[in-house]
Design a protein around this motif. Structure first.
Motif, PDB file in Angstrom:
ATOM      1  N   TYR A 146       0.832  -1.201   0.000  1.00  8.39           N
ATOM      2  CA  TYR A 146       0.000   0.000   0.000  1.00  8.39           C
ATOM      3  C   TYR A 146       0.871   1.257   0.000  1.00  8.39           C
ATOM      4  O   TYR A 146       0.608   2.203  -0.750  1.00  8.39           O
ATOM      5  N   GLU A 147       1.905   1.243   0.831  1.00  9.78           N
ATOM      6  CA  GLU A 147       2.794   2.406   0.915  1.00  9.78           C
ATOM      7  C   GLU A 147       3.652   2.560  -0.342  1.00  9.78           C
ATOM      8  O   GLU A 147       3.832   3.670  -0.837  1.00  9.78           O
ATOM      9  N   ALA A 148       4.173   1.463  -0.862  1.00  9.40           N
ATOM     10  CA  ALA A 148       5.037   1.517  -2.045  1.00  9.40           C
ATOM     11  C   ALA A 148       4.298   2.084  -3.262  1.00  9.40           C
ATOM     12  O   ALA A 148       4.894   2.782  -4.086  1.00  9.40           O
ATOM     13  N   PHE A 149       3.001   1.781  -3.349  1.00 10.92           N
ATOM     14  CA  PHE A 149       2.220   2.261  -4.479  1.00 10.92           C
ATOM     15  C   PHE A 149       1.367   3.478  -4.116  1.00 10.92           C
ATOM     16  O   PHE A 149       0.521   3.899  -4.896  1.00 10.92           O
ATOM     17  N   ASN A 150       1.612   4.043  -2.916  1.00 12.27           N
ATOM     18  CA  ASN A 150       0.957   5.276  -2.483  1.00 12.27           C
ATOM     19  C   ASN A 150      -0.565   5.192  -2.620  1.00 12.27           C
ATOM     20  O   ASN A 150      -1.208   6.114  -3.131  1.00 12.27           O
ATOM     21  N   LEU A 151      -1.128   4.094  -2.157  1.00 14.01           N
ATOM     22  CA  LEU A 151      -2.564   3.866  -2.285  1.00 14.01           C
ATOM     23  C   LEU A 151      -3.330   4.678  -1.247  1.00 14.01           C
ATOM     24  O   LEU A 151      -3.040   4.600  -0.048  1.00 14.01           O
ATOM     25  N   PRO A 152      -4.299   5.487  -1.674  1.00 15.33           N
ATOM     26  CA  PRO A 152      -5.102   6.262  -0.729  1.00 15.33           C
ATOM     27  C   PRO A 152      -5.920   5.342   0.196  1.00 15.33           C
ATOM     28  O   PRO A 152      -6.296   4.233  -0.190  1.00 15.33           O
ATOM     29  N   GLN A 153      -6.216   5.808   1.377  1.00 11.35           N
ATOM     30  CA  GLN A 153      -6.930   5.011   2.381  1.00 11.35           C
ATOM     31  C   GLN A 153      -8.277   4.513   1.862  1.00 11.35           C
ATOM     32  O   GLN A 153      -8.690   3.404   2.176  1.00 11.35           O
ATOM     33  N   LYS A 154      -8.979   5.307   1.061  1.00 11.02           N
ATOM     34  CA  LYS A 154     -10.294   4.866   0.579  1.00 11.02           C
ATOM     35  C   LYS A 154     -10.165   3.607  -0.275  1.00 11.02           C
ATOM     36  O   LYS A 154     -11.042   2.749  -0.250  1.00 11.02           O
ATOM     37  N   TYR A 155      -9.074   3.444  -0.997  1.00 11.10           N
ATOM     38  CA  TYR A 155      -8.869   2.230  -1.798  1.00 11.10           C
ATOM     39  C   TYR A 155      -8.383   1.077  -0.931  1.00 11.10           C
ATOM     40  O   TYR A 155      -8.745  -0.078  -1.162  1.00 11.10           O
ATOM     41  N   ILE A 156      -7.584   1.368   0.068  1.00  9.38           N
ATOM     42  CA  ILE A 156      -7.157   0.337   1.012  1.00  9.38           C
ATOM     43  C   ILE A 156      -8.388  -0.244   1.706  1.00  9.38           C
ATOM     44  O   ILE A 156      -8.505  -1.464   1.857  1.00  9.38           O
TER      45      ILE A 156
END
Length: 167
Positions: A146-156
């Protein structure tokens, strides 16, 4: 908002999440030689019978994997399992399985499922990002990806609600 319960397609939200990643290297299966260690996984969608999603709207997507040591004469399982990764380094196989078992990876496979068999192909993995380092050199976690691909919390939150935890 479109609910993901009731076996609706994940294609819409999956496409939105893929777009949010911008440019990234996709994972591609390679031809695997007869290395000492082989990772075998069931090639069918994991679930109960012909159902992809459980009643609560979640899925494991990919069956459990196991590592065979061909130097000890261990044989491949019969049926729908296939060798999807191999290496002369057991730790590399364990790293591959950790990446494959992340909710992150399994979500991107789930977005592309259109049938319940034969999912361990480059076509079904076409949205799956390759590991950030490009290598299978450590045990991967969802948080790391999640961090490596800078995924926003709403997608997580969507990934965490749709993909079941591995037990």
């Amino acid at each position: 908002m479109r609910p993901l319960l009731g076996r609706e397609s994940l294609l819409n939200i999956g496409s939105e999440i893929v777009d949010s990643l911008h440019q990234y290297k996709h994972f591609v299966f390679r031809q695997y030689a007869s290395n000492k260690y082989q990772v075998w996984t069931n090639n069918q969608v994991a679930g109960s019978g012909s159902r992809f999603m459980s009643d609560n709207g979640s899925s494991t997507v990919i069956g459990l994997s196991r590592i065979l040591d061909t130097s000890k004469g261990e044989k491949s399982p019969s049926g729908a399992s296939e060798c999807i990764f191999s290496s002369d380094n057991r730790a590399e196989c364990e790293s591959f399985i950790s990446w494959l078992n992340t909710k992150f990876t399994r979500f991107f496979v789930a977005c592309n499922i259109s049938k319940l068999t034969g999912i361990l192909t480059n076509d079904y993995f076409r949205f799956v990002p390759a590991p950030p380092s490009g290598k299978f050199d450590h045990i991967y976690t969802d948080q790391e990806l999640y961090e490596a691909f800078n995924l926003p919390q709403k997608y997580i939150d969507i990934i965490e609600s749709v993909i079941k935890e591995r037990k």
